[in-house]
Structures are given as C-alpha cells and as structure tokens.
Design a protein around this motif. Structure first.
Motif, PDB file in Angstrom:
ATOM      1  N   LEU A   1       1.600   4.093  15.419  1.00  0.00           N
ATOM      2  CA  LEU A   1       2.771   4.262  14.570  1.00  0.00           C
ATOM      3  C   LEU A   1       2.807   5.708  14.110  1.00  0.00           C
ATOM      4  O   LEU A   1       1.767   6.293  13.808  1.00  0.00           O
ATOM      5  CB  LEU A   1       2.692   3.341  13.352  1.00  0.00           C
ATOM      6  CG  LEU A   1       2.527   1.850  13.652  1.00  0.00           C
ATOM      7  CD1 LEU A   1       2.426   1.079  12.347  1.00  0.00           C
ATOM      8  CD2 LEU A   1       3.660   1.323  14.493  1.00  0.00           C
ATOM      9  N   VAL A   2       3.996   6.286  14.048  1.00  0.00           N
ATOM     10  CA  VAL A   2       4.171   7.664  13.609  1.00  0.00           C
ATOM     11  C   VAL A   2       5.175   7.661  12.468  1.00  0.00           C
ATOM     12  O   VAL A   2       6.275   7.114  12.603  1.00  0.00           O
ATOM     13  CB  VAL A   2       4.670   8.560  14.771  1.00  0.00           C
ATOM     14  CG1 VAL A   2       4.857   9.990  14.305  1.00  0.00           C
ATOM     15  CG2 VAL A   2       3.711   8.487  15.952  1.00  0.00           C
ATOM     16  N   PHE A   3       4.780   8.251  11.336  1.00  0.00           N
ATOM     17  CA  PHE A   3       5.632   8.271  10.144  1.00  0.00           C
ATOM     18  C   PHE A   3       5.923   9.693   9.704  1.00  0.00           C
ATOM     19  O   PHE A   3       5.040  10.550   9.748  1.00  0.00           O
ATOM     20  CB  PHE A   3       4.949   7.561   8.962  1.00  0.00           C
ATOM     21  CG  PHE A   3       4.681   6.110   9.198  1.00  0.00           C
ATOM     22  CD1 PHE A   3       5.695   5.176   9.132  1.00  0.00           C
ATOM     23  CD2 PHE A   3       3.397   5.666   9.481  1.00  0.00           C
ATOM     24  CE1 PHE A   3       5.436   3.826   9.342  1.00  0.00           C
ATOM     25  CE2 PHE A   3       3.124   4.332   9.681  1.00  0.00           C
ATOM     26  CZ  PHE A   3       4.152   3.407   9.616  1.00  0.00           C
TER      27      PHE A   3
ATOM     28  N   LYS B   1       5.924  14.325   0.967  1.00  0.00           N
ATOM     29  CA  LYS B   1       4.610  14.764   0.511  1.00  0.00           C
ATOM     30  C   LYS B   1       4.416  14.237  -0.900  1.00  0.00           C
ATOM     31  O   LYS B   1       5.334  14.254  -1.708  1.00  0.00           O
ATOM     32  CB  LYS B   1       4.521  16.289   0.512  1.00  0.00           C
ATOM     33  CG  LYS B   1       4.554  16.898   1.890  1.00  0.00           C
ATOM     34  CD  LYS B   1       4.458  18.401   1.803  1.00  0.00           C
ATOM     35  CE  LYS B   1       4.521  19.025   3.175  1.00  0.00           C
ATOM     36  NZ  LYS B   1       4.463  20.496   3.097  1.00  0.00           N
ATOM     37  N   PRO B   2       3.209  13.779  -1.214  1.00  0.00           N
ATOM     38  CA  PRO B   2       2.970  13.273  -2.565  1.00  0.00           C
ATOM     39  C   PRO B   2       2.808  14.425  -3.544  1.00  0.00           C
ATOM     40  O   PRO B   2       2.516  15.553  -3.152  1.00  0.00           O
ATOM     41  CB  PRO B   2       1.659  12.508  -2.421  1.00  0.00           C
ATOM     42  CG  PRO B   2       0.948  13.243  -1.338  1.00  0.00           C
ATOM     43  CD  PRO B   2       2.024  13.690  -0.372  1.00  0.00           C
ATOM     44  N   GLY B   3       2.959  14.099  -4.798  1.00  0.00           N
ATOM     45  CA  GLY B   3       2.633  15.085  -5.824  1.00  0.00           C
ATOM     46  C   GLY B   3       1.126  15.250  -5.891  1.00  0.00           C
ATOM     47  O   GLY B   3       0.370  14.441  -5.334  1.00  0.00           O
TER      48      GLY B   3
ATOM     49  N   ILE C   1       1.241  10.472   2.841  1.00  0.00           N
ATOM     50  CA  ILE C   1       2.696  10.550   2.780  1.00  0.00           C
ATOM     51  C   ILE C   1       3.235   9.360   2.013  1.00  0.00           C
ATOM     52  O   ILE C   1       2.545   8.354   1.853  1.00  0.00           O
ATOM     53  CB  ILE C   1       3.345  10.607   4.186  1.00  0.00           C
ATOM     54  CG1 ILE C   1       3.058   9.320   4.973  1.00  0.00           C
ATOM     55  CG2 ILE C   1       2.901  11.832   4.951  1.00  0.00           C
ATOM     56  CD1 ILE C   1       3.906   9.162   6.196  1.00  0.00           C
ATOM     57  N   ARG C   2       4.466   9.483   1.556  1.00  0.00           N
ATOM     58  CA  ARG C   2       5.136   8.378   0.855  1.00  0.00           C
ATOM     59  C   ARG C   2       6.290   7.899   1.726  1.00  0.00           C
ATOM     60  O   ARG C   2       7.023   8.700   2.276  1.00  0.00           O
ATOM     61  CB  ARG C   2       5.661   8.843  -0.483  1.00  0.00           C
ATOM     62  CG  ARG C   2       4.572   9.298  -1.436  1.00  0.00           C
ATOM     63  CD  ARG C   2       5.186   9.725  -2.745  1.00  0.00           C
ATOM     64  NE  ARG C   2       5.530   8.537  -3.506  1.00  0.00           N
ATOM     65  CZ  ARG C   2       4.898   8.157  -4.612  1.00  0.00           C
ATOM     66  NH1 ARG C   2       3.920   8.875  -5.093  1.00  0.00           N
ATOM     67  NH2 ARG C   2       5.250   7.072  -5.245  1.00  0.00           N
ATOM     68  N   ILE C   3       6.436   6.593   1.837  1.00  0.00           N
ATOM     69  CA  ILE C   3       7.529   5.961   2.573  1.00  0.00           C
ATOM     70  C   ILE C   3       8.177   4.968   1.610  1.00  0.00           C
ATOM     71  O   ILE C   3       7.472   4.176   0.976  1.00  0.00           O
ATOM     72  CB  ILE C   3       6.995   5.198   3.816  1.00  0.00           C
ATOM     73  CG1 ILE C   3       6.297   6.138   4.791  1.00  0.00           C
ATOM     74  CG2 ILE C   3       8.095   4.407   4.492  1.00  0.00           C
ATOM     75  CD1 ILE C   3       7.208   6.961   5.648  1.00  0.00           C
TER      76      ILE C   3
END
Length: 87
Positions: free
Chosen positions: A29-31, A35-37, A63-65
C-alpha cells in the motif's frame, strides 16, 4: 513501479491531496498524507513496542490520513490481496 490509483480524499482542495495507491508488483500500500505536527511525531517516535527500536527511522515517515478515506484503504487492501493471490 506499476501503481494502481485507488482514490484521493473526497474533501481535497487545491493544496491538499491525501491519496491511496497500490504497488501491484511489490504488493504494498502506498499513502500520501499530511505531515504530522512535531507533537504527534514525537509521540510516535517515543512509542515502545517489544522487539522494536524506539524512534522513527530516517527512511520512514509518520503521515496522517483522514478517517473518511477508510473505504479507499479497504479497497487498497483488497487490491493488494488480489495481486498476492495471482502471484
């Protein structure tokens, strides 16, 4: 790398584009996500899991999704499983 596009955040604007793909050859899987804080990244880096080094290695990223993309992530999981079954 033969990427299969699964979907993009339905609430995407011009400046944001969380996206889900499947690498059919590598069966991964590629997401693409936000970017998170620094607080979230530090929390993830400090998380201790038995048998795993603390921290986020330089070759990895947090990462955030958005949760609204769960259906796309499920579709990506199904696609990568189908690719694995073929090989």
């Amino acid at each position: 790398m033969p990427l299969l596009f699964i979907g993009i955040d339905p609430n995407t604007g011009d400046d944001e584009s969380p996206t889900v793909w499947v690498d059919q050859e590598k069966r991964e899987l590629v997401f693409q996500g936000w970017k998170p804080g620094p607080e979230l990244e530090a929390e993830c880096a400090a998380f201790e899991v038995p048998g795993h080094a603390v921290g986020v290695p330089d070759h990895e990223a947090v990462i955030r999704i958005p949760a609204r993309m769960v259906p796309m992530i499920r579709e990506a999981c199904d696609a990568v499983e189908r690719a694995a079954a073929v090989q």
